[in-house]
Design an enzyme around this catalytic site. Structure first.
Site, PDB file in Angstrom:
ATOM      1  CG  ASP A 341      23.742 -36.091 -17.095  1.00 46.57           C
ATOM      2  OD1 ASP A 341      24.709 -35.793 -17.953  1.00 46.57           O
ATOM      3  OD2 ASP A 341      22.719 -36.493 -17.210  1.00 46.57           O
ATOM      4  CB  SER A 366      24.529 -34.486  -8.859  1.00 42.81           C
ATOM      5  OG  SER A 366      23.630 -34.370  -9.714  1.00 42.81           O
ATOM      6  NE  ARG A 367      30.370 -35.147 -14.165  1.00 43.07           N
ATOM      7  CZ  ARG A 367      30.439 -36.866 -14.446  1.00 43.07           C
ATOM      8  NH1 ARG A 367      29.401 -36.834 -15.380  1.00 43.07           N
ATOM      9  NH2 ARG A 367      31.196 -37.308 -14.033  1.00 43.07           N
ATOM     10  CB  ILE A 368      22.175 -31.501 -12.822  1.00 48.27           C
ATOM     11  CG1 ILE A 368      22.369 -32.158 -14.174  1.00 48.27           C
ATOM     12  CG2 ILE A 368      21.131 -30.536 -12.871  1.00 48.27           C
ATOM     13  CD1 ILE A 368      22.471 -31.654 -15.239  1.00 48.27           C
TER      14      ILE A 368
END
Ligand code: ATP
Ligand code: MG
Length: 506
Positions: A341, A366-368
């Site tokens: 992610d 960071s895809r979060i």
């Protein structure tokens, strides 16, 4: 145990034994023979009813793990030394899947990939046995990632925040601080009720000992388990180590605990798998890796999860991968980038410039990210990425021009201050409250006039000062988790007091 029947399977002519066990159930075992041994790879004939991941018992006392089969033969990886195993020996299949012993008492221990103790602290009494190759949790039992895993590293927590249950790849050239980033994240979990598992794959024994010593020195071994498969371990152990680490992690998830697993590193894991594949005569594909190398890593990465709180906890993965000369387009590296992610890219250029941790913000993501940050930290870090990117661009442009406007000079000076703030020594993670205070100070510009020395002085002392003199402000931030106008005013006042007391002149 009573032997009831021994007969030959009429189709395959292999031996089948039917035994009555103590519990009055019937156990069927198949007996075949070893036909070939190549390093850790054993070929067996005469056991037609096997499954992937099954355990075989050899006459020599060693065990084997089934990793490939067709109608006529099985290929198993040898576990144990295998010194006495030879062609012609009996191989027995009982239909058991390979499981490793797990218990809460593993915390603080150093074990190998078969969960045998390596620290001389005595045997480990298992409370259960977990399958090493387990399917990832189903989607319905998962929930979205909303909580942050504080790494204590300023550049990560502000710009590349990692959430509990996320998979964040740490990727970069050799000797650029990848291990240090993962170690700091582990050290920072002290007192935060997160069980950490450090899985060492294929590296040197001495480097592993150094890491364990550093973790011990920081008191981090109290919440950490080391799964050790150094280069001196068998290729089977090196191949199994990350799956074993996940199986141990799953034991803690079941108890609704949060787990952090570091895989150091998966490039070396891929090398070992390539070696095994060559011994299996599998045709080499891209970069000589076998075609299923993607599956080997993706089945592992899918096991990271944040479970529904009614069912379990979370498991965060920090896999590490090497690059060669900054090339992130390698086969294994791109595979890993696509199945995680986000990635933290460490750059050799930045490392050599003294910017450490040498995280290249432009190539890291960071895809979060900010979704998991607290409101206060989000507020003070929302502009940082843009500001830093602009500074880097301006820095490049102004290298060529002598004259710059005052506005640009100001932006560059702010960028330099930010760079100084982002520099952080190894193994010295800081608390979220310190991060909020430091980046708030940067946001309002009170640190702009300072050089490196003053900034370090500010960073070192500000939390202590606030705790001693203004604990009520810290208490309010902890409760509200945001920076209200009133809190901001109080912090501004406190900062002025701090500068006066420490003779820092603005
Ligand atoms: P390898 O590819 O060999 O595994 P690596 O990328 O994991 O290397 P590290 O072993 O973490 O790199 O770090 C290399 C060296 O840089 C170590 O001596 C470490 O102490 C130093 N180092 C790493 N991070 C920092 C930092 N933030 N500040 C100062 N020194 C650092
Ligand atoms: Mg390393």
């Amino acid at each position: 145990m009573l032997l009831l029947l021994t007969c030959l399977n009429p189709e395959t002519r292999n031996l089948i034994m039917v035994q009555k066990t103590k519990k009055n159930s019937v156990e069927i075992t198949e007996v075949g023979n070893i036909i070939d041994i190549k390093k850790d790879v054993i070929t067996v004939s005469g056991i037609p009813n096997c499954v992937f991941g099954e355990l075989l018992d050899f006459e020599s006392g060693d065990k084997g793990l089934v990793i490939e089969f067709d109608e006529k033969r099985i290929v198993a990886l040898l576990m144990g030394s295998g010194i006495n195993a030879k062609a012609g020996d009996k191989a027995v299949s009982r239909g058991d899947l390979f499981r490793v012993p797990v218990t809460d008492k593993l915390v603080g221990r150093i074990v190998n990939a078969l969960v045998k103790p390596m620290d001389g602290k005595g045997p480990i009494k298992p409370s259960a046995y977990n399958p090493v190759f387990k399917d990832a949790p189903a989607i319905m039992s998962r929930v979205p990632i909303t909580e942050s895993l504080e790494t204590g590293i300023k550049i990560l927590d502000t710009m590349i925040a990692v959430g509990k249950g996320q998979r964040e790849l740490i990727i970069g050239d050799r000797q650029t601080g990848k291990t240090t980033i993962a170690m700091d994240a582990v050290i920072n979990q002290k007192g935060k009720d997160v069980v950490c598992i450090y899985c060492w794959i294929g590296g040197s024994y001495t480097s592993m000992v150094k890491i364990i010593e550093a973790l011990n020195g920081k008191g981090a071994m109290d919440h950490t388990i080391i799964v050790a498969a150094p280069a001196s371990a068998s290729s089977t152990e090196q191949y199994l180590a990350p799956y074993t680490a996940s199986a141990i992690g799953e034991h803690f998830i079941e108890q609704k605990k949060d787990v952090l697993v570091v895989f150091d590193n998966l490039t070396r894991h891929a090398w070992i798998y390539r070696q095994i594949a060559l011994l299996l005569n599998r045709s080499p594909g891209r970069e000589a890796y076998p075609g299923d190398i993607f599956y080997v890593h993706s089945q592992l990465m899918e096991r990271a999860c944040r479970m529904n709180p009614k069912i379990g906890g979370s498991m965060t993965f920090l896999p590490i991968a090497d690059t060669l000369q900054g090339d992130i387009t390698g086969y294994v590296q791109t595979n890993l980038v696509s199945m995680t992610d986000g990635q933290i890219y460490t750059s050799a250029v930045l490392f050599n410039e003294g910017f450490r941790p040498a995280v290249d913000i432009g190539l890291s993501v960071s895809r979060i990210g900010s979704k998991v940050q607290s409101a206060a930290l989000k507020e003070v870090s929302v502009q940082l990425r843009l500001e830093y990117a602009q500074f880097k661009e301006l820095q490049k442009l102004t290298k060529m021009r002598a004259k710059i406007s005052s506005e640009i000079a100001k932006k560059i000076s702010r960028g330099q201050t930010l760079t100084e703030i982002l520099i952080q020594p190894a193994n010295a993670p800081i608390s979220e409250m310190e991060e909020i205070l430091i980046f708030y100070a940067f946001d309002v510009g009170v640190l702009d006039p300072f050089g490196r020395e003053e900034i370090v002085k500010f960073e070192k002392n500000i939390l202590k000062f606030m705790k001693e003199k203004h604990s009520e402000i810290l208490g309010e931030i902890k409760i509200t988790k945001e920076l209200t106008p009133e809190i901001k005013q109080s912090i501004n006042k406190a900062f002025m007091e701090f500068f006066k007391e420490h003779e820092l002149l603005i």
